[in-house]
Design a protein around this motif. Structure first.
Motif, PDB file in Angstrom:
ATOM      1  N   ILE A   3       6.207  12.005  16.641  1.00 46.11           N
ATOM      2  CA  ILE A   3       4.169  11.866  16.550  1.00 46.11           C
ATOM      3  C   ILE A   3       3.369  11.190  17.508  1.00 46.11           C
ATOM      4  CG2 ILE A   3       3.019   9.838  15.770  1.00 46.11           C
ATOM      5  CD1 ILE A   3       5.611  10.174  13.004  1.00 46.11           C
ATOM      6  N   LYS A   4       2.864  11.907  17.974  1.00 46.56           N
ATOM      7  CA  LYS A   4       1.396  11.399  18.958  1.00 46.56           C
ATOM      8  C   LYS A   4       0.801  10.445  18.136  1.00 46.56           C
ATOM      9  CE  LYS A   4       2.897  15.487  21.741  1.00 46.56           C
ATOM     10  NZ  LYS A   4       2.652  16.807  22.308  1.00 46.56           N
ATOM     11  N   ILE A   5       0.331   9.277  18.885  1.00 45.98           N
ATOM     12  CA  ILE A   5      -0.800   8.382  18.450  1.00 45.98           C
ATOM     13  C   ILE A   5      -1.831   8.503  19.654  1.00 45.98           C
ATOM     14  CG2 ILE A   5      -1.294   6.003  17.858  1.00 45.98           C
ATOM     15  CD1 ILE A   5       1.556   5.662  16.308  1.00 45.98           C
ATOM     16  N   GLU A  13      -0.780   8.582  25.699  1.00 42.87           N
ATOM     17  CA  GLU A  13      -0.452   8.302  24.003  1.00 42.87           C
ATOM     18  C   GLU A  13       0.924   7.882  23.643  1.00 42.87           C
ATOM     19  OE1 GLU A  13      -0.918  12.640  23.409  1.00 42.87           O
ATOM     20  OE2 GLU A  13       0.835  13.508  23.912  1.00 42.87           O
ATOM     21  N   VAL A  29      -1.214   6.322   8.387  1.00 42.95           N
ATOM     22  CA  VAL A  29      -2.356   6.480   8.778  1.00 42.95           C
ATOM     23  C   VAL A  29      -3.812   6.097   7.407  1.00 42.95           C
ATOM     24  CG1 VAL A  29      -3.591   8.087  10.321  1.00 42.95           C
ATOM     25  CG2 VAL A  29      -1.117   8.239  10.806  1.00 42.95           C
ATOM     26  N   LEU A  40      -1.187   0.524  12.141  1.00 43.04           N
ATOM     27  CA  LEU A  40      -0.713   0.759  11.683  1.00 43.04           C
ATOM     28  C   LEU A  40       0.851   1.166  12.057  1.00 43.04           C
ATOM     29  CD1 LEU A  40      -0.412   4.545  11.180  1.00 43.04           C
ATOM     30  CD2 LEU A  40      -1.223   4.917  13.749  1.00 43.04           C
ATOM     31  N   VAL A  57      -7.159   3.199  17.097  1.00 42.43           N
ATOM     32  CA  VAL A  57      -6.287   4.798  16.831  1.00 42.43           C
ATOM     33  C   VAL A  57      -6.886   5.590  17.351  1.00 42.43           C
ATOM     34  CG1 VAL A  57      -5.244   6.175  15.603  1.00 42.43           C
ATOM     35  CG2 VAL A  57      -4.313   3.812  15.267  1.00 42.43           C
ATOM     36  N   TYR A  59      -6.470   8.970  17.691  1.00 43.79           N
ATOM     37  CA  TYR A  59      -6.297   9.990  16.716  1.00 43.79           C
ATOM     38  C   TYR A  59      -4.240  10.002  16.492  1.00 43.79           C
ATOM     39  CZ  TYR A  59      -4.386  12.457  21.536  1.00 43.79           C
ATOM     40  OH  TYR A  59      -3.310  12.038  22.338  1.00 43.79           O
ATOM     41  N   VAL A  60      -4.423  11.027  15.625  1.00 44.19           N
ATOM     42  CA  VAL A  60      -2.211  11.381  15.442  1.00 44.19           C
ATOM     43  C   VAL A  60      -2.421  11.991  15.013  1.00 44.19           C
ATOM     44  CG1 VAL A  60      -0.716  10.345  13.405  1.00 44.19           C
ATOM     45  CG2 VAL A  60      -2.894   7.970  13.847  1.00 44.19           C
TER      46      VAL A  60
END
Length: 75
Positions: A3-5, A13, A29, A40, A57, A59-60
């Motif tokens: 998972i990249k946030i 990130e 999310v 989150l 946030v 993007y996820v």
């Protein structure tokens, strides 16, 4: 799964490996972005909790589930 946030006003990130399913991550999310929760909250494979303010946030990115390889075969 990876998972990249992306966080606003931050050049890097947050990347974590999580044992949660894609549906669990997506619902967390959605809850954060809809205003239901202010944070989150995700848990990585080692049990550490990652908290990101919902208003920061950017993007996820939810990756494909990773399968563990066993043996000494060619990569």
């Amino acid at each position: 799964m990876e998972i990249k946030i992306g966080v606003q006003h931050t050049p890097r990130e947050i990347v974590l490996e999580s044992g949660q399913s894609a549906e669990e991550v997506e619902s967390a999310v959605n809850a954060a972005l809809s205003g239901t929760t202010q944070l989150l909250s995700l848990v990585d494979e080692r049990g550490r909790k990652v908290l990101v303010p919902a208003d920061r946030v950017a993007y996820v990115e939810i990756g494909q589930p990773t399968q563990r390889r066993v043996g000494f075969g060619a990569l």
